[in-house]
Scaffold this active site. Structure first.
Site, PDB file in Angstrom:
ATOM      1  N   GLN A   6       7.114   7.061  19.349  1.00 18.54           N
ATOM      2  CA  GLN A   6       6.105   6.446  18.477  1.00 18.54           C
ATOM      3  C   GLN A   6       5.397   7.528  17.668  1.00 18.54           C
ATOM      4  O   GLN A   6       4.555   7.228  16.833  1.00 18.54           O
ATOM      5  CB  GLN A   6       5.077   5.704  19.340  1.00 18.54           C
ATOM      6  CG  GLN A   6       5.693   4.591  20.144  1.00 18.54           C
ATOM      7  CD  GLN A   6       4.740   4.121  21.233  1.00 18.54           C
ATOM      8  OE1 GLN A   6       3.894   3.265  21.001  1.00 18.54           O
ATOM      9  NE2 GLN A   6       4.867   4.682  22.420  1.00 18.54           N
ATOM     10  N   HIS A  42       7.982   4.831  14.373  1.00 10.19           N
ATOM     11  CA  HIS A  42       6.833   4.703  13.468  1.00 10.19           C
ATOM     12  C   HIS A  42       6.923   5.654  12.270  1.00 10.19           C
ATOM     13  O   HIS A  42       5.908   5.950  11.646  1.00 10.19           O
ATOM     14  CB  HIS A  42       5.526   4.938  14.240  1.00 10.19           C
ATOM     15  CG  HIS A  42       5.249   3.862  15.252  1.00 10.19           C
ATOM     16  ND1 HIS A  42       4.279   3.948  16.219  1.00 10.19           N
ATOM     17  CD2 HIS A  42       5.827   2.642  15.435  1.00 10.19           C
ATOM     18  CE1 HIS A  42       4.269   2.841  16.956  1.00 10.19           C
ATOM     19  NE2 HIS A  42       5.208   2.037  16.506  1.00 10.19           N
ATOM     20  N   SER A  54      -0.054   4.781  25.622  1.00 10.60           N
ATOM     21  CA  SER A  54      -1.013   3.847  26.204  1.00 10.60           C
ATOM     22  C   SER A  54      -0.371   2.481  26.463  1.00 10.60           C
ATOM     23  O   SER A  54      -1.001   1.603  27.036  1.00 10.60           O
ATOM     24  CB  SER A  54      -2.219   3.687  25.273  1.00 10.60           C
ATOM     25  OG  SER A  54      -1.769   3.307  23.989  1.00 10.60           O
ATOM     26  N   ASN A  61       1.885   9.862  32.863  1.00 13.46           N
ATOM     27  CA  ASN A  61       0.626   9.729  32.125  1.00 13.46           C
ATOM     28  C   ASN A  61      -0.507  10.098  33.089  1.00 13.46           C
ATOM     29  O   ASN A  61      -0.517   9.624  34.223  1.00 13.46           O
ATOM     30  CB  ASN A  61       0.459   8.270  31.638  1.00 13.46           C
ATOM     31  CG  ASN A  61      -0.577   8.131  30.552  1.00 13.46           C
ATOM     32  OD1 ASN A  61      -1.677   8.681  30.626  1.00 13.46           O
ATOM     33  ND2 ASN A  61      -0.224   7.386  29.515  1.00 13.46           N
ATOM     34  N   ALA A 106       2.361  15.657  30.360  1.00 12.55           N
ATOM     35  CA  ALA A 106       3.795  15.619  30.041  1.00 12.55           C
ATOM     36  C   ALA A 106       4.510  16.933  30.350  1.00 12.55           C
ATOM     37  O   ALA A 106       5.588  16.934  30.948  1.00 12.55           O
ATOM     38  CB  ALA A 106       3.966  15.267  28.563  1.00 12.55           C
TER      39      ALA A 106
HETATM   40  P1  NAD Z   1      -2.323   6.454  22.335  1.00 11.63           P
HETATM   41  O1  NAD Z   1      -3.248   7.453  21.692  1.00 11.63           O
HETATM   42  O2  NAD Z   1      -2.687   5.027  22.327  1.00 11.63           O
HETATM   43  O3  NAD Z   1      -2.117   6.850  23.880  1.00 11.63           O
HETATM   44  C1  NAD Z   1      -1.907   8.150  24.309  1.00 11.63           C
HETATM   45  C2  NAD Z   1      -1.621   8.129  25.785  1.00 11.63           C
HETATM   46  O4  NAD Z   1      -1.281   9.444  26.182  1.00 11.63           O
HETATM   47  C3  NAD Z   1      -2.793   7.712  26.660  1.00 11.63           C
HETATM   48  O5  NAD Z   1      -2.352   6.726  27.582  1.00 11.63           O
HETATM   49  C4  NAD Z   1      -3.186   8.989  27.387  1.00 11.63           C
HETATM   50  O6  NAD Z   1      -3.628   8.742  28.707  1.00 11.63           O
HETATM   51  C5  NAD Z   1      -1.890   9.729  27.407  1.00 11.63           C
HETATM   52  N1  NAD Z   1      -2.002  11.185  27.472  1.00 11.63           N
HETATM   53  C6  NAD Z   1      -2.986  11.978  26.986  1.00 11.63           C
HETATM   54  N2  NAD Z   1      -2.696  13.277  27.220  1.00 11.63           N
HETATM   55  C7  NAD Z   1      -1.502  13.298  27.841  1.00 11.63           C
HETATM   56  C8  NAD Z   1      -0.665  14.337  28.310  1.00 11.63           C
HETATM   57  N3  NAD Z   1      -0.991  15.625  28.175  1.00 11.63           N
HETATM   58  N4  NAD Z   1       0.511  14.003  28.888  1.00 11.63           N
HETATM   59  C9  NAD Z   1       0.873  12.700  29.027  1.00 11.63           C
HETATM   60  N5  NAD Z   1       0.117  11.677  28.609  1.00 11.63           N
HETATM   61  C10 NAD Z   1      -1.053  11.968  28.016  1.00 11.63           C
HETATM   62  O7  NAD Z   1      -0.915   6.718  21.661  1.00 11.63           O
HETATM   63  P2  NAD Z   1       0.405   5.856  21.628  1.00 11.63           P
HETATM   64  O8  NAD Z   1       0.606   5.152  22.905  1.00 11.63           O
HETATM   65  O9  NAD Z   1       1.442   6.768  21.105  1.00 11.63           O
HETATM   66  O10 NAD Z   1       0.105   4.767  20.531  1.00 11.63           O
HETATM   67  C11 NAD Z   1       1.174   4.023  20.005  1.00 11.63           C
HETATM   68  C12 NAD Z   1       1.082   3.927  18.521  1.00 11.63           C
HETATM   69  O11 NAD Z   1      -0.051   3.187  18.174  1.00 11.63           O
HETATM   70  C13 NAD Z   1       0.938   5.252  17.805  1.00 11.63           C
HETATM   71  O12 NAD Z   1       2.192   5.665  17.335  1.00 11.63           O
HETATM   72  C14 NAD Z   1       0.049   4.944  16.661  1.00 11.63           C
HETATM   73  O13 NAD Z   1       0.851   4.578  15.560  1.00 11.63           O
HETATM   74  C15 NAD Z   1      -0.687   3.746  17.089  1.00 11.63           C
HETATM   75  N6  NAD Z   1      -2.051   4.014  17.558  1.00 11.63           N
HETATM   76  C16 NAD Z   1      -3.045   3.845  16.733  1.00 11.63           C
HETATM   77  C17 NAD Z   1      -4.315   3.998  17.197  1.00 11.63           C
HETATM   78  C18 NAD Z   1      -5.416   3.745  16.339  1.00 11.63           C
HETATM   79  O14 NAD Z   1      -6.512   3.715  16.793  1.00 11.63           O
HETATM   80  N7  NAD Z   1      -5.160   3.536  15.092  1.00 11.63           N
HETATM   81  C19 NAD Z   1      -4.615   4.363  18.480  1.00 11.63           C
HETATM   82  C20 NAD Z   1      -3.570   4.525  19.283  1.00 11.63           C
HETATM   83  C21 NAD Z   1      -2.294   4.312  18.827  1.00 11.63           C
END
Ligand code: NAD
Length: 253
Positions: A107, A125, A198, A222, A240
């Site tokens: 993503q 994405h 997430s 995570n 990670a």
């Molecule tokens: P996210 O920011 O929602 O989640 C990130 C996740 O990574 C969290 O669950 C967190 O606990 C975890 N994390 C943090 N540090 C870490 C580490 N060092 N190792 C492993 N895990 C770790 O991002 P996502 O899940 O990629 O979101 C999906 C898509 O949604 C993104 O591609 C983006 O396009 C979009 N998005 C948008 C927003 C927004 O507010 N506009 C927010 C999140 C996601």
């Protein structure tokens, strides 16, 4: 590793991974976090803190405030250009050589998997470093962008149309080829390794369920709980890089 012990991987998970033929890895913003690329929310600091995601990452936001959206993505691009893939990316490059079918559905829009050397990467994405015509979606060269500085630059293809980042905004559909390939890999997977997402944003968040339905072992990496946690077969509560480096050592890499 700052004196911390390496994250433990249950023996049965290591055995299942070692015996697998088909592996799908799904990555999210947490995969890039240790490479210095802020997650979308974490990046909304300073000047950007007053904006909601809908003000920056929707077709409507771009239509109404193209300059603001372009500047936001410019900042993200600079962050990505300065980032280097961490050790966990290199583990995924090595794992790709080991399995018959190995794919990464990401993503993330930063291209770090490819920069590290991963070959089979489905960008669900898009990619922030590419630019397209906002009307036709046709790719636009960096050369054109340099010749037409502006925020945002015009499209070379349609008068009065702008260039935009080649990313999927809220409300837009995923690139069909990448999505179809990811679904196919999920349906064939013996192992579905879900790292740093997430698990809130669909359709990407639905891939582990497709894999699980066909009998795959679903593994979540995570530091925090997510909506996937309840249904995952194995949970590795670690960042990670440490989790992947530990997995590589369990597998004898
Ligand atoms: P996210 O920011 O929602 O989640 C990130 C996740 O990574 C969290 O669950 C967190 O606990 C975890 N994390 C943090 N540090 C870490 C580490 N060092 N190792 C492993 N895990 C770790 O991002 P996502 O899940 O990629 O979101 C999906 C898509 O949604 C993104 O591609 C983006 O396009 C979009 N998005 C948008 C927003 C927004 O507010 N506009 C927010 C999140 C996601």
């Amino acid at each position: 590793m700052n004196g911390e012990s390496a994250p433990g991987w249950p023996n049965d998970a290591v055995r299942r991974i070692a015996a697998a033929n088909n592996v799908l890895v799904l990555t999210g913003a947490g995969m890039s976090a240790e490479s210095g690329i802020a997650t979308f929310r974490d990046a909304q600091t300073g000047l950007w803190a007053k904006f909601r995601p809908e003000d920056l990452a929707t077709p409507q936001a771009f239509h109404e405030h193209p300059r603001r959206v372009w500047q936001w993505y410019d900042g993200r691009r600079q962050q990505v250009a300065a980032a280097e893939p961490h050790a966990g990316y290199r583990v995924l490059v090595e794992l790709e050589k080991r399995f018959r079918h190995f794919a990464i559905a990401t993503q993330n829009v930063d291209g770090l998997h490819q920069r590290a050397g991963s070959q089979r990467v489905f960008e669900l994405h898009g990619n922030i470093m590419r630019t397209v015509c906002a009307q036709t979606g046709r790719p636009i060269d960096d050369e054109w962008l340099c010749e037409h500085p502006g925020e945002p630059p015009p499209s070379p293809y349609q008068p009065g149309v702008l260039a935009r980042p080649d990313v999927v905004w809220f409300g837009e559909t995923l690139p069909e080829g990448a999505h179809r390939a990811a679904v196919r890999s999920a349906a064939q997977a013996d192992i579905c390794l879900v790292i740093g997402t997430s698990s809130l944003v669909y359709p990407a968040a639905g891939l582990p369920a497709i894999a699980a339905e066909r009998g795959a072992m679903v593994i979540e990496v995570n530091p925090d709980e997510t909506p996937l946690t309840a249904s995952a077969d194995v949970i590795i509560r670690a960042p990670a890089s440490a989790a992947l480096v530990a997995l590589a050592s369990h597998l004898g890499h």
